[in-house]
Enzyme design. Sequence first.
Site, PDB file in Angstrom:
ATOM      1  N   GLU A  87       0.880  -1.078   0.070  1.00  0.00           N
ATOM      2  CA  GLU A  87       0.288  -0.045   0.003  1.00  0.00           C
ATOM      3  C   GLU A  87       0.827   1.257   0.201  1.00  0.00           C
ATOM      4  O   GLU A  87       0.391   2.317  -0.326  1.00  0.00           O
ATOM      5  CB  GLU A  87      -0.801  -0.007   1.165  1.00  0.00           C
ATOM      6  CG  GLU A  87      -1.986  -1.022   1.232  1.00  0.00           C
ATOM      7  CD  GLU A  87      -3.054  -0.991   0.020  1.00  0.00           C
ATOM      8  OE1 GLU A  87      -3.078   0.110  -0.122  1.00  0.00           O
ATOM      9  OE2 GLU A  87      -3.691  -1.841  -0.261  1.00  0.00           O
ATOM     10  N   GLU A 118       8.561 -22.124   6.639  1.00  0.00           N
ATOM     11  CA  GLU A 118       8.682 -21.305   7.715  1.00  0.00           C
ATOM     12  C   GLU A 118       9.613 -21.973   8.810  1.00  0.00           C
ATOM     13  O   GLU A 118      10.315 -21.383   9.699  1.00  0.00           O
ATOM     14  CB  GLU A 118       7.300 -21.068   8.578  1.00  0.00           C
ATOM     15  CG  GLU A 118       6.789 -22.201   9.589  1.00  0.00           C
ATOM     16  CD  GLU A 118       5.929 -21.750  10.280  1.00  0.00           C
ATOM     17  OE1 GLU A 118       5.767 -21.939  11.599  1.00  0.00           O
ATOM     18  OE2 GLU A 118       4.709 -21.359   9.837  1.00  0.00           O
TER      19      GLU A 118
END
Length: 275
Positions: A87, A118
């Site tokens: 954004e 992960e």
Amino acid sequence: MYNTVVDKHIRITEEPSNYDKLDEMETLDIVANINNEDKKVAEAVECVLPIVAKVVDETAARFEKGGRLFYIGAGTSGRLGILDASEIPPTFGMPYDKVIGLIAGGDNAIRKAVENAEDDTEQAWKDLLEYDINSNDVLVGIAASGTTPYVLGGIADAKQHGLLTVGITNNPGSPLAQASDIPIEVNVGPEFLTGSTRMKSGTSQKMVLNMISTGVMIRIGRVKGNKMVNMQLSNIKLIDRGTRYIMEETGLDYEAAEKALIKYGSVKLAIDALK
């Protein structure tokens, strides 16, 4: 390099929910109880505001030296970092390589879980090296549990190379908190659905990330007053918003303000030229 060890600290994010028999609740009770838990998130974030402010100031100072902001995480935490980073260009007109979000497992993991991604303690630093990461940059590791190997490995390697490291976790005293230069420990308590850290933990992470990125952009001059004067004019709505910003600042009518916006290409440039 971070070495994976058996972690024995108390994991608040794994503690049983304060609610039981969720499957027997009325629907209104389910959503009301989730809402009651969500009310606790802002209070938990409020407790760490001085630390968040420190991260904003430290990051802004590094931006002035050409530094960048990186987020690393796995699962929900990684996706939230990518969301916040994505954004920044449209909102503040910054290049796409100034705030960067990375997720364990790569871009494929944004929509689908990548098995065991992960658990790799070395991959985060490999991912970061693709961006010529350096000591002017800031690395924010995000992990509700505070134990994610991908994040811990990245933080450890970053510290060795002189980067400022920040850890956002929902387990105070976790390995991530201990490993980071600046730990942000947001204790939101047990989740409504036991262990589901996409809920309160994820909400708190998004709030903190919003504060960090927006605060940095304000500190480095990408905001004027309370306006997004450097936003990208990528659609009709944003052109209309920019036109109205110019009207407020200059007193021009809509048509003249819109022409100025199109001519100069940004609200800031138009206002500076007109004044």
